[in-house]
Design an enzyme around this catalytic site. Structure first.
Site, mmCIF file in Angstrom:
data_model
loop_
_atom_site.group_PDB
_atom_site.id
_atom_site.type_symbol
_atom_site.label_atom_id
_atom_site.label_comp_id
_atom_site.label_asym_id
_atom_site.label_seq_id
_atom_site.Cartn_x
_atom_site.Cartn_y
_atom_site.Cartn_z
ATOM 1 N N GLY A 29 11.255 -3.058 5.222
ATOM 2 C CA GLY A 29 10.549 -4.345 5.146
ATOM 3 C C GLY A 29 10.100 -4.631 3.716
ATOM 4 O O GLY A 29 10.336 -5.725 3.172
ATOM 5 N N HIS A 30 9.480 -3.632 3.076
ATOM 6 C CA HIS A 30 9.057 -3.816 1.675
ATOM 7 C C HIS A 30 10.271 -4.045 0.773
ATOM 8 O O HIS A 30 10.242 -4.871 -0.137
ATOM 9 C CB HIS A 30 8.347 -2.557 1.154
ATOM 10 C CG HIS A 30 7.063 -2.233 1.830
ATOM 11 N ND1 HIS A 30 6.884 -1.100 2.580
ATOM 12 C CD2 HIS A 30 5.871 -2.885 1.860
ATOM 13 C CE1 HIS A 30 5.650 -1.056 3.035
ATOM 14 N NE2 HIS A 30 5.017 -2.135 2.630
ATOM 15 N N MET A 61 0.855 -1.194 0.000
ATOM 16 C CA MET A 61 0.000 0.000 0.000
ATOM 17 C C MET A 61 0.893 1.247 0.000
ATOM 18 O O MET A 61 0.473 2.332 0.392
ATOM 19 C CB MET A 61 -0.926 -0.003 1.219
ATOM 20 C CG MET A 61 -1.868 -1.211 1.210
ATOM 21 S SD MET A 61 -3.423 -0.939 2.065
ATOM 22 C CE MET A 61 -2.855 -0.595 3.711
#
Ligand code: PAF
Length: 288
Positions: free
Chosen positions: A42-43, A36
């Site tokens: 983390g992404h 999103m």
């Protein structure tokens, strides 16, 4: 050698589908990293793993209205799109798929993927429409981007479980790759919602990580009673000012059912609220 990369931006689902068909026609594999936006380390770890696995990496950036409840932060959700695009470019992402809600959901969306009883417990108890919204969006993203692989973070452990269940039940031929939680220096799990927290509050919120560590230590020391471990978790989180536990549960990793005795592979799942206005909900989990 640094590759001079150009990330393609696609906003139209039909154009996205055609791109993926073309890639597949050329024998290339596709990995999807659904997000999103408001990308964090983390992404980026998902993107790096996706690049190892497939020829073409697609990152979707779509703030999915179906997964937000009425009093949740849909309008306030951070959307630093130019920065996200730049990060994708730097990592050599092939396509950023960034549809708007009308493009992905042209109508009311009466057809939903719900996830069954496991979508209604833990996070689903506090956020009853959340996982139905997630699974509906993810299934559409899979149909449109046609990946062979899709990458999700273990931070959203229940989401990962439900996406795997959906793929199994609805015969999606996508391999779901779950990746470890990435943490900030103090131990707070990385989340786009951490931007809502000041540095002081981030330090307080590390109590969730410390509670997971305490639970792991108890189990390493031989404790098998879930109730005793959860008692300790409750008292640790209660000791943190402004934090209130939403739930703490010990679950079997293969079924996500609650366990009374810690005899096989289990996971501690936690959610807590921080502050009152705004009230920020944080989640975390760890293997015990
Ligand atoms: O984990 C998320 O960011 C979202 O729930 C997802 C998987 C992109 C679906 O909107």
């Amino acid at each position: 050698m640094q590759r001079n990369f150009s990330t393609e931006l696609i906003t139209c689902p039909v154009a996205m589908g055609r791109f993926s068909e073309r890639m597949r026609g050329q024998g290339k594999t596709i990995a999807l990293v659904p997000t999103m936006g408001c990308l964090h380390e983390g992404h980026l770890s998902l993107v790096r793993a996706a690049k190892q696995k497939a020829d073409v990496v697609v990152v979707s950036i779509f703030v999915n209205p179906l997964q937000f409840g009425e009093n949740e932060d849909l309008a306030a959700y951070p959307r630093p799109f130019a920065r996200d695009l730049q990060l994708c470019q730097e990592l050599g992402v092939d396509v950023v798929f960034h549809p708007d809600a009308r493009a992905l959901y042209p109508g009311e969306v009466p057809t939903r993927v719900e996830g069954g009883p496991t979508a209604k417990v833990y996070c689903g108890q506090t956020r009853p429409i959340h996982f139905g919204g997630v699974l509906t969006a993810v299934s559409i993203l899979f149909h449109v981007t046609k990946p062979q692989f899709a990458f999700f973070g273990e931070k959203d452990f229940q989401q990962l479980f439900l996406v795997r269940q959906m793929c199994r039940d609805l015969h999606f031929s996508v391999e779901i790759c779950g990746m470890p939680i990435v943490r900030e220096a103090g131990g707070l799990a990385m989340s786009s919602r951490n931007v809502y927290l000041s540095p002081d509050r981030r330090a307080i919120a590390t109590v969730l990580y410390r509670a997971i560590g305490a639970a792991q230590q108890m189990v390493r020391n031989g404790e098998r009673s879930a109730a005793k471990v959860l008692n300790e978790v409750h008292s640790l989180v209660q000791s943190a000012p402004e934090m209130a536990l939403d739930y703490a549960e010990l679950v079997d990793v293969n079924t996500l059912a609650r366990v009374d005795q810690l005899l096989g592979p289990s996971r501690l799942l936690l959610a807590a609220f921080f502050g009152d206005s705004p009230r920020i909900r944080l989640i975390d989990n760890g293997a015990v």
